[in-house]
Structures are given as C-alpha cells and as structure tokens.
Design a protein around this motif. Structure first.
Motif: not given
Length: 322
Positions: A46, A140, A142-143, A145-147, A149-150, A198
């Motif tokens: 991921d 990857s 971006e994932l 960064q999103t993780a 932020l979550a 993830l």
C-alpha cells in the motif's frame, strides 16, 4: 458464590510510583521515535507501490498453494486473497495477488508477471490473469499522507470532545495517552520489522478508540468522586476511581485479549500484523489510561469547586464483577 478476578473492594495505590512509571513511558516514547527514524518501517504494498493481479480459474482458490508456488520467485512482499461475489458462476474462482515493486521500479515488469503466471499454472492449469494494475510511488506517498492525516484528525476530534465533556486538563491527559499508545506501537513495528500497511493504520485507529473508551470510563468516575469528596486529596480520589473501575477494566481487556490471541495464533499471516497491532494496543492502552492520562491530570491539577452535585453514584458499567 461468584468468581472474581479481583477483590470486591480493592485499595491499591496506583500512583505510589507515578514518577517511575511516567519516566518509563517517556523512555519508551523516545526509544520508539529513535527506532522509527533509524530503522524505519517495513512498508507493505500500500505504501511502497507495486502491482495488483486479478486471477480467475475453474478450480477453487487455495491461498496457501498459490503462495508456495510464487515463493521460489523471491518477489518480497506478496499478498494473496480470494474474492467473493454472489454474481460469480459456480466454476468462477477469483483471487487478488499484490506484489511489491521490485528494485525501486514503479511496477512489476512484464517478465516477472509472466513468471508468476507460469508458476501458478503449474498448480492450476485453468488459471488466467484477467486484470493487471500498478500502484506507483506517487500514489503510495499520497496514501501515507492520508494515513497520517487520519490519525491526526482522530486525535484532534478526541481532544475537542474531552475538552467539552470534562476540563482541558482531562483532554490534554487523554490525547497525551493516545499519542503515547500510537508512537510506542509504531516503535514496536519498527523494531520487529512487521509489515506496515493500510490494515495497520486501521488497527491504530482502533487502538485510539479502545484506549479513549477506557480512559473516559475512569474520567467519568473521577469526576463523580471529585464532586463527592470535595476536600479529599486529588491523588487519593484518583486511586479510588481507578480501583472502583478496575473490575470493568480487567473484564473488558481480558475478554478482548482472549479473542485477539486466538486470532493471532490461528488467523494466519494475512491478518497477523493487524491483530498484533490491536493486541499490543489493548495492553499499552490499558496501561496508559492510568499511568499516562491520569498522571498528567494529577500533575496539571483540576478545579475542585464543582457547582452541581453528581446526579448518579457511579457509571453503570464501572462495577462489573470480574
């Protein structure tokens, strides 16, 4: 006569060694941060990028056989899962195979895909590849960064909620305990080089939810006892609150760990990282609810001039026999 895991009226001094326990937590957090920065994390597909292959065959999917067939190719992190859909025909068996990017390449090469197909056809001559997709390093990144932020958004939302429900000292203690749990869990993953994907992020969010639940239960009892014992020293009121909720804490954590350990032993490699993260999170979350969150509240102090008496004598879930 009922069986109890702890005596009915305990009077253990949880804060007798509060300086030592808080120091241990700080050392573990610093060590976890150092491990994270020096050893890094063993990112899964991921976050690392790779190729996803969708297969279809007339024979039933056997994940173990597929994995054994691909293993000699030494492709690194390979994830295999069966796909279920009510619309599939009786002889339509679908699997998803995810292979990490090789040698810093954006995707798996065509020769490697051909080698995988030949290896799988050696155990099932009806298998064919219906779809091949690649995930590059940009996606990857971006994932990741999103993780991040979550997790940050979850902590911020909890900080705001606790602040509204209790006092600002409680919110600081609760979020510090959650940050402690997440950082040390990441440190353990870095030390043991367990695959971080993830599913692990989902486990971290689950840890946050579990830990804050335990913290809020004790905070609730602490707030009620502060109204009841207005002149009693804060440390004594905290000890009383932790002791009164001890049965509930042990019952909840214990039954959760029984299920998690069974999954950890019997669940297989696919979910082992996810289950390990939650198992460790239950243990460290129970510890931090007392020895991090409450220590910070004790250090900051709380307002004692409560204007209204408590409407209840205690949380209905706090005195469960254990």
């Amino acid at each position: 006569m009922r069986l109890r895991l702890v005596p009915q009226d305990t009077n253990w001094d949880f804060f007798k060694y509060r300086t030592a326990t808080f120091g241990v937590s700080l050392v573990m957090m610093v060590a976890s941060l150092a491990l994270w920065l020096t050893m890094g994390l063993n990112f899964g597909i991921d976050f690392r990028g790779g190729t996803t292959i969708r297969t279809q065959s007339e024979q039933a999917v056997d994940v173990g056989v597929y994995r054994d067939a691909i293993a000699p190719l030494e492709l690194g992190d390979v994830s295999i899962s069966e796909v279920f859909d009510p619309s599939f025909a009786a002889d339509q068996h679908v699997a998803m195979i995810r292979i990490q990017a090789q040698d810093a390449q954006e995707s798996v090469s065509g020769d490697t895909i051909d080698s995988v197909e030949q290896a799988l056809q050696g155990v099932d001559d009806t298998i064919r590849f219906t779809q091949v997709e690649s995930v590059g390093p940009k996606v990857s990144g971006e994932l990741i960064q999103t993780a991040v932020l979550a997790v940050a958004a979850a902590l911020a939302a909890i900080l705001f909620y606790i602040w509204l429900r209790f006092e600002w000292q409680f919110s600081v203690g609760a979020v510090a305990a959650l940050f402690h749990d997440v950082l040390i869990t990441i440190g353990v993953f870095s030390l043991l080089q367990i695959r971080f994907d993830l599913a692990t992020i989902a486990a971290l969010l689950t840890i946050i939810g579990y830990s804050i639940n335990d913290t809020v239960v004790i905070f609730d009892r602490l707030r009620e006892n502060l109204r009841k014992y207005k002149t009693k020293p804060l440390q004594d009121v905290m000890n009383l609150s932790v002791n009164e909720t001890l049965s509930r804490t042990l019952m909840t954590s214990g039954t959760t760990l029984i299920a998690l350990i069974a999954l950890l032993v019997l669940g297989g490699d696919v979910i082992r990282g996810f289950v390990f993260a939650i198992t460790w999170g239950v243990i460290i979350g129970t510890y931090s609810s007392v020895y991090v969150a409450k220590n910070i509240v004790l250090w900051l102090g709380v307002k004692r001039d409560w204007s209204k008496p408590s409407d209840t004598t205690g949380n209905q879930f706090a005195n469960i026999d254990a």
